[in-house]
Write a protein that holds these residues in place. Structure first.
Motif: not given
Length: 138
Positions: A27-32
């Motif tokens: 979530t923090i890295l906004d990967i999705v």
């Protein structure tokens, strides 16, 4: 009996912490959302998130319960290809989010060699995966 209850509580707590950390990391890295943006499928983000949560939970339970599934060679190849694709996308998204390659290129002034860096990274990842799956994973 009390020791078994304590072991169950500690095991469940560890699983909850690891699962929460994995979801927080994604979530923090906004990967999705970034992956959905790159593949032009932003309206399916909920499907991606639900799939990741169900898959992680199922595989964790299967690993914990020492479950085995007998698949044919074709299915093993297909599953291995899909897992490799996911790991490759995850590694690429992580690299892009953290801006590792642009920082390395600018710090060491390797602008004209950047395409060789990409090829070396991809080749190293492929060789590492082949060494692991052919020689180490028996």
């Amino acid at each position: 009996m009390l020791l078994k209850i304590l072991a169950i509580f500690v095991g469940f707590s560890e699983g909850a912490i690891v699962g929460t950390a994995l979801i927080a990391f994604l979530t923090i890295l906004d990967i999705v959302p970034r992956l959905a943006q790159l593949t032009d499928t932003e309206n399916h983000i909920k499907v991606y998130e639900f799939t990741i949560a169900i898959t992680v939970t199922t595989l964790s339970l299967a690993n914990f319960l020492d479950m085995n599934i007998t698949l044919g060679k074709i299915m093993v190849i297909l599953v291995g290809f899909l897992m490799g694709t996911f790991i490759g996308l995850l590694a690429s998204a992580l690299t892009e989010v953290t801006n590792v390659i642009p920082v390395i290129v600018s710090r060491f002034m390797l602008y004209e060699y950047s395409k060789y860096i990409f090829v070396a990274l991809a080749g190293g990842k492929v060789m590492g995966a082949l060494i692991y799956w052919i020689f180490l994973n028996h």
